[in-house]
Write an enzyme that holds these catalytic residues in place. Structure first.
Site, PDB file in Angstrom:
ATOM      1  N   ASP A  12      -9.143  22.167  41.207  1.00  0.00           N
ATOM      2  CA  ASP A  12      -8.111  21.457  41.917  1.00  0.00           C
ATOM      3  C   ASP A  12      -6.958  22.597  42.079  1.00  0.00           C
ATOM      4  O   ASP A  12      -7.182  23.632  41.063  1.00  0.00           O
ATOM      5  CB  ASP A  12      -7.306  20.307  41.189  1.00  0.00           C
ATOM      6  CG  ASP A  12      -6.413  19.590  41.742  1.00  0.00           C
ATOM      7  OD1 ASP A  12      -6.632  19.002  42.899  1.00  0.00           O
ATOM      8  OD2 ASP A  12      -5.268  19.666  41.211  1.00  0.00           O
ATOM      9  N   SER A  13      -6.076  22.546  42.881  1.00  0.00           N
ATOM     10  CA  SER A  13      -5.247  23.395  43.255  1.00  0.00           C
ATOM     11  C   SER A  13      -4.132  23.491  41.862  1.00  0.00           C
ATOM     12  O   SER A  13      -3.385  24.597  41.606  1.00  0.00           O
ATOM     13  CB  SER A  13      -4.202  23.145  44.382  1.00  0.00           C
ATOM     14  OG  SER A  13      -3.443  21.867  44.328  1.00  0.00           O
ATOM     15  N   CYS A  75      -9.687  17.860  44.893  1.00  0.00           N
ATOM     16  CA  CYS A  75      -8.252  18.177  45.483  1.00  0.00           C
ATOM     17  C   CYS A  75      -8.516  17.857  46.874  1.00  0.00           C
ATOM     18  O   CYS A  75      -9.460  18.429  47.582  1.00  0.00           O
ATOM     19  CB  CYS A  75      -8.013  19.768  45.424  1.00  0.00           C
ATOM     20  SG  CYS A  75      -6.744  20.473  46.423  1.00  0.00           S
ATOM     21  N   GLU A 160       5.067  16.211  38.925  1.00  0.00           N
ATOM     22  CA  GLU A 160       4.851  17.652  38.144  1.00  0.00           C
ATOM     23  C   GLU A 160       6.249  17.965  37.488  1.00  0.00           C
ATOM     24  O   GLU A 160       6.052  18.639  36.397  1.00  0.00           O
ATOM     25  CB  GLU A 160       4.603  18.892  39.150  1.00  0.00           C
ATOM     26  CG  GLU A 160       3.362  18.442  39.699  1.00  0.00           C
ATOM     27  CD  GLU A 160       2.395  20.052  40.096  1.00  0.00           C
ATOM     28  OE1 GLU A 160       3.290  20.983  40.116  1.00  0.00           O
ATOM     29  OE2 GLU A 160       1.256  19.964  40.081  1.00  0.00           O
ATOM     30  N   CYS A 194      -4.236  11.856  47.352  1.00  0.00           N
ATOM     31  CA  CYS A 194      -3.743  12.917  46.672  1.00  0.00           C
ATOM     32  C   CYS A 194      -3.941  12.588  45.224  1.00  0.00           C
ATOM     33  O   CYS A 194      -3.561  11.732  44.684  1.00  0.00           O
ATOM     34  CB  CYS A 194      -2.260  13.349  46.971  1.00  0.00           C
ATOM     35  SG  CYS A 194      -1.613  14.730  45.825  1.00  0.00           S
ATOM     36  N   HIS A 196      -2.441  13.715  42.367  1.00  0.00           N
ATOM     37  CA  HIS A 196      -1.262  13.385  41.786  1.00  0.00           C
ATOM     38  C   HIS A 196      -0.639  11.978  41.713  1.00  0.00           C
ATOM     39  O   HIS A 196      -0.071  11.384  41.021  1.00  0.00           O
ATOM     40  CB  HIS A 196      -0.342  14.185  42.254  1.00  0.00           C
ATOM     41  CG  HIS A 196      -0.256  15.774  41.869  1.00  0.00           C
ATOM     42  ND1 HIS A 196      -1.058  16.396  42.354  1.00  0.00           N
ATOM     43  CD2 HIS A 196       0.466  16.349  40.889  1.00  0.00           C
ATOM     44  CE1 HIS A 196      -0.972  17.777  41.628  1.00  0.00           C
ATOM     45  NE2 HIS A 196       0.279  17.597  41.086  1.00  0.00           N
TER      46      HIS A 196
END
Length: 275
Positions: A12-13, A75, A160, A194, A196
């Protein structure tokens, strides 16, 4: 070529793929896993196709060098902008027996099982939305489904920065839901495009109409991977089964470990990888 068994690689990024790895480990705890987060160059969402492809291929090659025969791109941006090129152009040259799988196709394969109105919404990063990967892939399986997309550029920073339970999060969640639902009031299924976004799922659900189904990708991908390994025993035989998990980040390990615990819901101790 190294014929030894190796771990399953998960790329993942940044941190989001840990929500996917968490579900994969629940479903398939027997395998060894290596997670690589390219936090030093994240986020990928606003980067060009060429840059995302270059970064993703570099990380995939590192996972191959660590012994992985199978790599999962956990991702959406990497899956949208890099997966097809890697599969078609790079794998035949690197090693045609290795495999790289993405996160978008498993989601689009099953979305039709949930929608009754044939109106599906996608929340994603700018990169995923502009790639048009979800409308293209969903049309292959369900040509009668209409897809509406909404980019949510503030959601990843909220997660984040550990602000996903704040009043600010409520504002931006409501904003993007409104922008999606105004496109069609008949949307009855929404994909969190996504990795996240599952951390925002409870708040998103609160702002959605009660009859709208919200799909997170971790459980979808874990079921898909289990099915893939059952259908491809030759690949399953190449995956080692020690139940270990190793984490790498291209950025600061202390920061990664602190943040990663939020996504993975377990203590994480990472190693640094220099690219």
């Amino acid at each position: 070529m190294d014929k030894k068994k190796g771990p399953i690689g998960v790329f993942d990024s940044g941190y989001g793929g840990l929500t996917v790895l968490k579900e994969i480990v629940k479903e398939l705890p027997q395998y060894d896993y290596i997670y690589l987060g390219d936090n030093g160059r994240a986020p990928y969402g606003g980067r060009s196709f060429e840059t995302v492809y270059h970064y993703t291929l570099e990380c995939v090659q590192h996972l191959f060098n660590m012994g992985c025969h199978l790599v999962i791109l956990a991702c959406n941006t990497a899956s949208a902008k890099a997966l097809r090129t890697i599969q078609q152009n790079d794998l035949p040259k690197i090693d045609p027996e290795r495999r790289v799988l993405g996160i978008i196709r498993p989601t689009t394969e099953i979305v039709g099982n949930y929608t009754k109105s044939k109106q599906v919404g996608i929340f994603g990063t700018n990169g995923t939305v502009t790639s048009q990967s979800y409308p293209i892939e969903i049309e292959k399986f369900y040509p009668d489904i209409t897809v509406y997309q909404q980019a949510c550029p503030m959601w990843v920073p909220l997660v984040e920065n550990n602000e996903y339970n704040s009043e600010g999060a409520d504002f931006f969640i409501h904003k993007y839901i409104r922008q999606l639902m105004v496109q069609s009031s008949d949307i009855d299924t929404i994909v969190l495009g996504c990795t996240h976004y599952p951390l925002l799922a409870d708040k998103i659900q609160q702002h959605l109409p009660p009859d709208v189904t919200l799909l997170s990708q971790g459980p979808i991908l874990s079921h898909s991977l289990k099915d893939y390994l059952e259908r491809h025993p030759e690949m399953a035989a190449k995956c080692s089964t020690g139940g270990s998990r190793i984490f790498y980040t291209t950025d600061d390990t202390e920061t990664f470990d602190r943040q990663a615990g939020i996504f993975f819901e377990e203590t994480v101790k990472s190693r640094h990888l220099s690219l």
